[in-house]
Design an enzyme around this catalytic site. Sequence first.
Site, PDB file in Angstrom:
ATOM      1  N   THR A  31       0.834  -1.207   0.000  1.00 48.73           N
ATOM      2  CA  THR A  31       0.000   0.000   0.000  1.00 48.73           C
ATOM      3  C   THR A  31       0.866   1.253   0.000  1.00 48.73           C
ATOM      4  O   THR A  31       0.655   2.178  -0.783  1.00 48.73           O
ATOM      5  CB  THR A  31      -0.955  -0.013   1.208  1.00 48.73           C
ATOM      6  OG1 THR A  31      -1.666  -1.243   1.203  1.00 48.73           O
ATOM      7  CG2 THR A  31      -1.928   1.129   1.158  1.00 48.73           C
TER       8      THR A  31
ATOM      9  N   ARG B 158      -2.269   5.225   7.259  1.00 46.44           N
ATOM     10  CA  ARG B 158      -2.554   3.877   7.772  1.00 46.44           C
ATOM     11  C   ARG B 158      -2.323   3.944   9.278  1.00 46.44           C
ATOM     12  O   ARG B 158      -1.319   4.493   9.747  1.00 46.44           O
ATOM     13  CB  ARG B 158      -1.650   2.820   7.161  1.00 46.44           C
ATOM     14  CG  ARG B 158      -1.760   1.514   7.957  1.00 46.44           C
ATOM     15  CD  ARG B 158      -1.170   0.334   7.290  1.00 46.44           C
ATOM     16  NE  ARG B 158      -1.952  -0.047   6.126  1.00 46.44           N
ATOM     17  CZ  ARG B 158      -1.766  -1.197   5.487  1.00 46.44           C
ATOM     18  NH1 ARG B 158      -0.858  -2.049   5.904  1.00 46.44           N
ATOM     19  NH2 ARG B 158      -2.492  -1.480   4.440  1.00 46.44           N
TER      20      ARG B 158
ATOM     21  N   HIS C  37     -10.460  -0.335   4.216  1.00 46.33           N
ATOM     22  CA  HIS C  37      -9.288  -0.219   3.354  1.00 46.33           C
ATOM     23  C   HIS C  37      -9.814   0.003   1.928  1.00 46.33           C
ATOM     24  O   HIS C  37      -9.741  -0.877   1.079  1.00 46.33           O
ATOM     25  CB  HIS C  37      -8.464  -1.515   3.454  1.00 46.33           C
ATOM     26  CG  HIS C  37      -7.072  -1.405   2.943  1.00 46.33           C
ATOM     27  ND1 HIS C  37      -6.582  -0.258   2.352  1.00 46.33           N
ATOM     28  CD2 HIS C  37      -6.048  -2.287   2.915  1.00 46.33           C
ATOM     29  CE1 HIS C  37      -5.320  -0.461   1.996  1.00 46.33           C
ATOM     30  NE2 HIS C  37      -4.983  -1.693   2.324  1.00 46.33           N
TER      31      HIS C  37
END
Lengths: 310, 150
Positions: free
Chosen positions: A58, A107, A135
Amino acid sequence: MDFKKRDVISIKDFSKEEINYILNYTKKMVPYAKGEKHTDILREKILSSLFFEPSTRTRLSFESAMNRLGGRVIGFADPSATSQKKGESLADTIRMADSYADAIVIRHPQEGAARLSTEFAESPVLNAGDGAGQHPTQCLLDLFTIITELKKIKGNKIVLLGDLKYGRTVHSLAYALSLLGAELTFVSPESLKMPKEVINECKEFGAEPSSISNLERAVKDADVLYVTRIQKERFPDAEEYNRVVGMYKVDVDLLKNAKEGLIIMHPLPRVVEIDPEVDKTPHALYFKQAFNGIPVRMALLSLILGDKKL
Amino acid sequence: MKKLKITPIKNGTVIDHITPGFAVKVLHVLKIPESTSSVVSVAMNVKSRIGKKDIVKVENRELDPKEVDKIALIAPKATINIIRDFEVVEKHKVQLPDEIVGIVKCSNPTCISNAKEPVKSRFLLVSDDPPSIKCYYCERETEDIAEKII
């Protein structure tokens, strides 16, 4: 459709039409994501990348996406080197990051952290995973992968396998797939079943997801097998983790009776749930899926921050 | 003539039609007995036209809207009667607002609203009877609401 300065916190914040629009726009990004074409539509734009929890795909794909669009990235990948360690609140960290950049990607290990961040930031906030919560960019890249491979989502039989209780990706995905008309089957150990509230949400869109324990039966007529890792870090006790890990394994034997066009997806990292032998089969799509994180994130960043579209 | 089990009050609040067995929880959310030195009467499993109910009478205290919201979370069919000089001057059913702010703690221990952040807890109403609420931050539905009331 206008996404300018829009927060991306949960897939539930987007309508079916908006999701389809993003997925269509993502197609245009692919040659740029591969480096075959070049653009600098986000020149002079800065993305603040705040990773309070470890991430490989990510974080790197957000950075790559921003760079491919000609923008720049500041931030951290290890909160131990920040003021959080000194006891700074998330709200204060966000206020600071907000004044340094044009958008924030976050995050965080706690659920709701991204939503809270929007209250302290003028700039748009993109959720890159909040604990066991949402997410949304993973969800969009999963949808994009299915559409790219199978041309459509509606009517496809999709099996979600593994940790359906703690796995954040499968909750958003089950919601979005139901919204887009897929037929869902859930396969998991008894203690890791899909939460009731997620099933109820799927039903709101007319989906009738079934839960079964026999993986062979589920795979037989499936178009997509979406595998997730049993996440050790989300388990309250090690004993329970040891009991369920390895209960289901995807190997070439299992795939003997599968449809020829079955695609196997996994948000990665995988541990033991997919045998490496499966990688050599045409069913394995997880590495291509990981690449799709770049065009999807490019599409979002471009729509949110760009003055013009590609 | 039969005598009432609980006598009328001069001034205060009568909370009627509480779900049977929930009167103690209502007392708990109103922080009784700590918050009042006046007389409080409780009747449980009282027969009524629509089955059994609990009743709580609190003398010399008129509930504020926030307290009424709290009661709605545990006894969605309750009615609030404000009494002045033995007369009912106000009577209404409890009703939960679409957004519940600062009165319930999220039951998810890893929700950011439970961390030391400068925000109040915030919930969205899913259904009012039985009451079901979802945390605005972590999107989880709160279990055992009565235990989580602040």
